[in-house]
Every structure is written in C-alpha cells, then in structure tokens.
Design a protein around this motif. Structure first.
Motif, PDB file in Angstrom:
ATOM      1  N   GLU A  58      -5.588 -10.207   7.105  1.00 52.76           N
ATOM      2  CA  GLU A  58      -5.556  -8.730   7.223  1.00 52.76           C
ATOM      3  C   GLU A  58      -5.972  -8.176   8.517  1.00 52.76           C
ATOM      4  O   GLU A  58      -5.763  -6.778   8.566  1.00 52.76           O
ATOM      5  CB  GLU A  58      -6.520  -8.241   6.062  1.00 52.76           C
ATOM      6  N   ALA A  75      -4.664   2.138  -8.336  1.00 55.52           N
ATOM      7  CA  ALA A  75      -5.534   1.108  -8.066  1.00 55.52           C
ATOM      8  C   ALA A  75      -5.973   1.107  -6.734  1.00 55.52           C
ATOM      9  O   ALA A  75      -5.162   1.834  -5.918  1.00 55.52           O
ATOM     10  CB  ALA A  75      -4.568  -0.403  -8.248  1.00 55.52           C
ATOM     11  N   THR A  76      -7.058   0.728  -6.690  1.00 56.50           N
ATOM     12  CA  THR A  76      -7.878   0.822  -5.070  1.00 56.50           C
ATOM     13  C   THR A  76      -8.462  -0.376  -4.453  1.00 56.50           C
ATOM     14  O   THR A  76      -8.661  -1.243  -5.324  1.00 56.50           O
ATOM     15  CB  THR A  76      -8.814   2.068  -5.053  1.00 56.50           C
ATOM     16  N   GLU A  77      -8.018  -0.501  -3.176  1.00 60.42           N
ATOM     17  CA  GLU A  77      -8.930  -1.471  -2.573  1.00 60.42           C
ATOM     18  C   GLU A  77      -9.718  -0.971  -1.222  1.00 60.42           C
ATOM     19  O   GLU A  77      -9.180   0.368  -0.608  1.00 60.42           O
ATOM     20  CB  GLU A  77      -7.932  -2.326  -1.714  1.00 60.42           C
ATOM     21  N   VAL A  78     -11.063  -1.249  -0.909  1.00 60.96           N
ATOM     22  CA  VAL A  78     -11.688  -0.368   0.117  1.00 60.96           C
ATOM     23  C   VAL A  78     -12.030  -1.422   1.467  1.00 60.96           C
ATOM     24  O   VAL A  78     -12.482  -2.606   0.992  1.00 60.96           O
ATOM     25  CB  VAL A  78     -13.291   0.128  -0.651  1.00 60.96           C
ATOM     26  N   ARG A  79     -11.634  -0.903   2.497  1.00 65.31           N
ATOM     27  CA  ARG A  79     -11.918  -1.631   3.614  1.00 65.31           C
ATOM     28  C   ARG A  79     -12.871  -0.785   4.713  1.00 65.31           C
ATOM     29  O   ARG A  79     -12.901   0.356   4.553  1.00 65.31           O
ATOM     30  CB  ARG A  79     -10.843  -2.252   4.410  1.00 65.31           C
ATOM     31  N   VAL A  89       0.815  -1.150   0.076  1.00 65.44           N
ATOM     32  CA  VAL A  89       0.142   0.065  -0.123  1.00 65.44           C
ATOM     33  C   VAL A  89       1.015   1.283  -0.110  1.00 65.44           C
ATOM     34  O   VAL A  89       1.889   1.379   0.811  1.00 65.44           O
ATOM     35  CB  VAL A  89      -0.842  -0.001   1.246  1.00 65.44           C
TER      36      VAL A  89
END
Length: 725
Positions: A487, A46-50, A13
């Motif tokens: 995670e 690029a993205t990831e969501v939490r 990240v």
C-alpha cells in the motif's frame, strides 16, 4: 503486475476524508472520529483508516451496501423524472432502471457525495467539512484516475478542436458543471478564428479605431452570445440535465420564517418572504457604490501618480519611479478586493438564499462588479479621461509631487506644464496590449507554473527538514511507519492529493468572461487582440486540464444546465461593447490621433448620436440573430422532441393497448338481403319514425347513392352534352 493494477484502480476507493485533530484534545478527537464512522456506516458506506500527515487520519470510503447505493441512484432518477429533467418514466424495479441507463463515474461519485454530505432527514450522513460537530473533517475528495488523466492530457495535446464526444467524456468523469466550462471555452476558441483573421486584415488595411472593425466586432459578439445560448440548450438535452436547476440543494444556513404547503406537490415548504429578501438586496446598490468609490479612488490615484511620474516628472530616478504606482496597485488592489469580497459574502449571507445555486449565483454577480472595476477601469480612465481631457487634468497633478520630491534636484522638475502639454498618443494602445497579452502571460504563470513550483519547493523543504531532524536524532515516527508495503506507493500518492487545493470552476469561467470583455470593449484600439486570445485559449484549455489532473484535488461532480450567471455577464459586456467601441471610433476618427488631450474638438451631440445608433443597431442585430438561431434545428432539439413523442406513445400503448395507433381495417359494408330488409321493417314498426329516419332510409348503400347520382346527372346535364353523347 498486481501491485500496479491495484495502484491504478485506487484499491476501489471512492472518496477520501481527511480528519485533522491538530487543535483538538485527545478525547474530543476520538469521540468525533467515532461519530464520523457511525454516520458513514449508517448510510451503507464501508471505511478503512490509515495514517495521514501532520496529526491527521485518512478515511477511505467505498460503497458497502450495493442495495442502499442502488436505491439512492433510483431515488435520484425518479426525482429527475418527477421534476421534468428526465422524459422517460423510470421502471418500477430498481435494477431495471439501473440496467436501462449506465451509471457514469460522475453520477456514482455525485451519489456517494450526496450520501456523505446530505442532511440526515434526506437520507445522508450530514457530514459537512469544518462545520459544527464535523469541525475536524478537513476535506472530502475523490481520488484521481491517473491512467485516464495521462491519456486525457496526451490526447488533448495533439488536438486543435474538441469534439462533442470529448466533452461527453469530461461530463462522464467530472460532471456537467466542469464540462460546461470546457464546452464554452472550446466554443469561444472556435469563434475567435473569424475575428482573428478579420482583425489582422483590419490592422494591416484599416488600422486602429476603424468603424468597420467596430461594427463587425459588435456583430460577432452578439452572434457568439446568442449561439452559445443554443449550445447550452443542446448540451443540456444531450446530457439529460435540462431543467436540473429546478432541483436545487437546500442550504443549511437558510433561515425560514414560516411554513406552507406546496399547492402542486403537497410538500411542506420553508418560506422566507420575497419582499423581505428584496429589501435586503437593495443593499447591493450602496455596496456597488462603495466598491466603485474605494477601488475607483485607489486605481485613479495610481493612474494619476503614474501619469505624473512618466509624463511630468523629469528628474533623477525616473526610470525606476515609474514602477512605483504599479507596485502600489499590485499590493493594495488585491488587499482591498479581498476586503470587499468579504463584505459581499456577508451581504449575500444576509440576503438568506434558500438554495446553494441561488446563493452562488447572487455572490457571483457581486464579485463580477469588483472584477469589472479592477479589470476595465484603468483603460476607461485612459480612453475617456486622459485622452480627451489630458491637457486640463495634468496641470493639477502637482499634488502627486510628494512621490518624487526626495529624488528631485529642483522644483522645476516637479512642476506640471501649465500650457503646451502633449499627451502620449500610444498610451491607450500600449495599455490594451498589456492587458490582452502581457497580463494573460502573467496570469498563466501565476495560475499554472507558480503553484507547481511552490508545491515542489515545499515538498523539498519538508524532505530536507526531515533529513536534518533524523541526523540529529530528534525525528519522531514517520507517517509511513505503519504502511503495508503493498500500500506504500498508493498511500504516498493519496497523502499528496490530500494537500492539494480544491478546484473552483467559477475562477476559470471568470477569466474567460473578463477576457471576452476586453475583446468586446477595447479590441477596436488594437485589432490584433483576437489573435492573442486565440493563442491563449488553446493553451488555456490544455493547461486547465493539467491543473485539474495535477495541481488540484479531483473535483466532486456537480450538475448544471448552463454556465449560470456568467451568461448574463456576457450579454452585459456585449451590450456595453456596442457603446464603448462606437465612442472610441468617434473620438479617434481623425486618423486615430484622438482629441489630443483637449475636448474642444469633441462634439457632444455627435458622440451621443453615434452611441445611440450603435446601441440600436446592436439591439436590432441581437433580435435578428436570436430569431435566426431559433430557426436552426439541432441534434439536441431533435432528441428532445423524440423523447417527448416516445413518452406519449408509451403512455397510450400502456393505457389503451398496443394497437391504439394502428390504422383500422377497411370498412366492409353490410349487404342488403331479404332478411335484412324484413329486420329493418320490423325495427321500424317498434319505434316511432320521423323525418330524420325517413331521410336516411331512402338510399341504403353506396351503390344506391351512386345510382341515384348518375340518374340526376343524366337529367340535369346540358342539352349540348346530350347531343355530343
């Protein structure tokens, strides 16, 4: 093992965006979030969501298109070369440029931050936290490298002095702006060794208010400032940021009045008239007067109350009442300072600065005025009002009797003595000791210890609150309910980092500059001041490293080629110190007793003459030190000369060939033959010859010239020489 490796690498990240939708309706929150994802994807991220805490989402960002990212790095380096920051011309191929110079972590994070926050017309996504359509974007921050942080803190805890390689490491990780702060603090710490040793010797042998100490301290202040200027230049060359201030980021809030073509670059410039900005800057004068009047009145009032309660009032509760003015100033001064800071910010906005750097520089100068008043005015009042005029002022302090009237038993306990009042001779020294020792310790606690205690306490409170809610069956689904096990630890750490404060290096720089002011202005009162500061600064360097790693979000790397306007503040304090130390040395020249509250013993002409000579000695020494420092060569200057030479050499080789700088071969003279003589005669018959041609045709070779010369020497030699031969 794989779990720990992923945790330490932050899952690749680069940045995290906190998107909070507490006060936004569901539809607007979803639309705004979709727009955010679309904007980030549009610049190759690029993205990831939490899930986050308290109605928030965590958007994890990394480079999605290496080609787009490499192109952005290449653009930045080409721009640096175009504006003279880089000496070497970038290669025509993007990959060749990246291969020629390694990409530091700071440059990587800075480039990605540029992609996220820069306007769309400059190739960015235009995402600015808490502004316009991005009002739900709370923060943008990179993640801490906890492995590096741990090693960094452990290494520094065993070191006394930082090497230039340690500063390089900070620069590669956190950017030049923060590296300059640590470089200045380290340089200041090393310079303190001499005044600490000399101050101790002066305290033992010469005592306080020594003219010798005042002179040496003034010379030391000049040397420190001038030497740091050279260090700034060397570091800017070493880090490749010399002149980077010329590449400034435009402010979104800048409002131009006209457009024009740049005669040099041909770019379209948005212009705000300099005369109009200057007219707005003139408002700084009434602002400075307002700040001085407001803060000065408040501090002087507290000062008067404290003098009345400690040296006039003689009734019940005196031991407790003396803390009343301290409590009032502790409460009211920060409040008033906050209000004046708000006024300064609005005034700065009104001045309509074009770039972020110029805006921050102007605001820093305004804030320094407030810091100067709050930090130094109490000591100035004691040194130049209480000590010389105490016997004249104290009889009028009855107006503060209201503060103690409810506790007094009779009026006599509230009345100031009309005659025979004796000032407290140790008051000035005690005050200097408080600001240079006690206040430093208190500030360390407020800056480092208190935030840690607050954070741990708040975290514990949240845990207890959640446990009680769970016991009552009223707890909603936790934020970790959707976390994947592999995670979980990583997300827990990120959620904690998202709640941390943002680090502001200007705050730490301000502390160092204000501290330097105490040393320059008032250390003649207590020569042990440098010893206190050298101990404090050793701890400060390490506590600031801990603060960055533990107490704050990881700062976004920013470039700089100096410590900015704080250098001007250092020069101002060094100059003012030449005046105050001379004045104090004169006022207390009678074995350190001072005027004893009466100005009768003060000769105005002698005081002014002392100040005059002291200031001119300062100016002369500054010129000498500046000249001496300019003569000293340094690795930075050598590197700059080498880079300039290589650029010109490469240019010559590219345009004129590889052998352009080679020494030509020896000239081989043509031999005279019958054929050459016939050819010369033929050429002469084909053209008109004149005296010039006849002149150069008499001797064809160097052998003929040598033969003619020998014969002339033979003819012209003196007769005695011929007889000797």
């Amino acid at each position: 093992m794989a779990h720990n490796s992923a945790l330490h690498s932050n899952f690749d990240v680069d940045y995290v965006i906190t998107y909070r939708f507490t006060d936004t309706n569901n539809v607007d929150a979803q639309d705004g979030f979709s727009a955010l994802m679309r904007a980030l994807a549009g610049v190759g991220l690029a993205t990831e969501v939490r899930n986050g805490d308290n109605c928030s989402l965590l958007v994890f960002i990394r480079v999605g298109s290496e080609k787009r990212f490499a192109h952005e790095v290449y653009r930045s380096r080409v721009k640096d070369w175009l504006y003279g920051v880089r000496a070497a011309e970038p290669a025509q191929e993007t990959q060749d440029t990246l291969a020629g110079q390694n990409l530091t972590e700071a440059e990587r994070f800075r480039t990605i931050h540029h992609l996220i926050t820069s306007p769309v017309n400059e190739g960015g996504a235009g995402v600015i936290p808490k502004e316009g359509r991005w009002k739900n974007v709370e923060s943008i921050f990179p993640l801490h490298d906890h492995v590096f942080n741990k090693e960094w803190i452990k290494k520094w805890s065993t070191m006394t002095f930082l090497k230039v390689e340690d500063l390089d490491q900070i620069r590669d990780r956190f950017g030049e702006k923060i590296a300059y702060y640590f470089a200045f603090t380290q340089n200041y710490f090393a310079f303190l060794i001499f005044p600490a040793a000399f101050g101790f010797a002066s305290w033992v042998i010469l005592g306080s208010f020594s003219p010798v100490y005042a002179l040496v301290n003034g010379l030391w202040c000049v040397t420190l400032v001038e030497y740091w200027k050279r260090q700034e230049l060397d570091l800017s060359v070493r880090w490749g940021v010399k002149g980077v201030a010329g590449i400034q980021k435009k402010r979104r809030d800048f409002k131009h009045e006209k457009e024009a073509k740049d005669p040099v670059t041909g770019e379209t410039l948005r212009i705000f008239p300099a005369t109009k900005r200057l007219s707005r800057q003139l408002l700084q004068l009434p602002f400075a007067l307002l700040a001085a009047l407001a803060l000065g009145t408040l501090i002087a009032t507290g000062f008067g109350i404290e003098i009345f309660l400690s040296e006039v009032y003689n009734g019940p509760g005196k031991s407790l009442l003396v803390f009343l003015p301290t409590g009032l100033l502790t409460t009211l001064v920060p409040t008033l300072t906050t209000m004046l800071t708000s006024v300064a910010t609005r005034l700065n906005d009104y001045e309509n600065w074009e770039t972020s750097e110029s805006y921050e520089s102007a605001l820093t100068q305004k804030i320094f005025v407030l810091n100067f008043i709050t930090s130094y005015l109490p000591i100035f009042l004691t040194a130049f009002v209480y000590v010389p005029f105490g016997s004249l002022v104290v009889p009028y302090l009855d107006i503060f009797s209201l503060t103690a009237r409810p506790f007094a038993q009779n009026e006599k306990q509230l009345q100031s003595p009309k005659t025979g009042f004796v000032i407290n001779p140790s008051r000035l020294r005690n005050q200097v000791i408080y600001f240079t020792v006690t206040a430093q310790i208190v500030n360390f606690g407020l800056e480092t210890v208190l935030p840690y205690v607050k954070r741990r306490g708040f975290s514990k409170y949240q845990e207890i609150k959640s446990e009680k809610a769970a016991q009552k069956g009223g707890a909603g689904p936790g934020v970790t309910i959707d976390d994947v096990p592999e995670e979980a630890e990583f997300l827990k750490r990120v959620r904690k980092e998202a709640e941390l404060d943002v680090y502001d290096v200007a705050t730490d720089l301000r502390e160092m500059v204000i501290q330097f002011g105490y040393l320059s202005l008032f250390s003649v009162v207590w020569p042990l001041t440098p010893i206190s500061f050298i101990i404090n600064n050793w701890i400060e360097l390490r506590s600031d490293a801990v603060k960055i790693c533990v107490e704050m979000q990881r700062p976004t790397p920013h470039r700089a080629d100096s410590i900015g306007p704080w250098l001007d503040s250092l020069e101002f304090l060094a100059w003012l110190g030449s005046i105050t130390t001379a004045a104090l040395a004169y006022l207390f020249s009678n074995d350190g007793l001072g005027p004893d509250g009466s100005p009768a013993t003060i000769k105005g002409w002698a005081l002014l003459l002392t100040i005059f000579f002291s200031e001119h000695i300062y100016l002369l020494v500054r010129w000498g030190v500046r000249l001496a420092v300019s003569k000293i060569d340094s690795p930075g200057m050598e590197k700059e000369r080498a880079e300039r030479f290589m650029v010109r050499k490469q240019y010559l080789q590219d345009t004129l060939g590889e052998d352009v700088l080679d020494v030509p071969p020896s000239f081989a003279e043509e031999k005279i033959t019958r054929e050459s003589l016939e050819e010369d005669a033929r050429q002469s018959s084909l053209r008109t010859t004149g005296p010039r041609d006849h002149f150069w045709s008499r001797q064809r070779t160097w052998e003929e010239s040598a033969k003619v010369g020998r014969s002339l020497i033979e003819k012209m030699a003196p007769k005695e020489g011929k007889k000797q031969r």
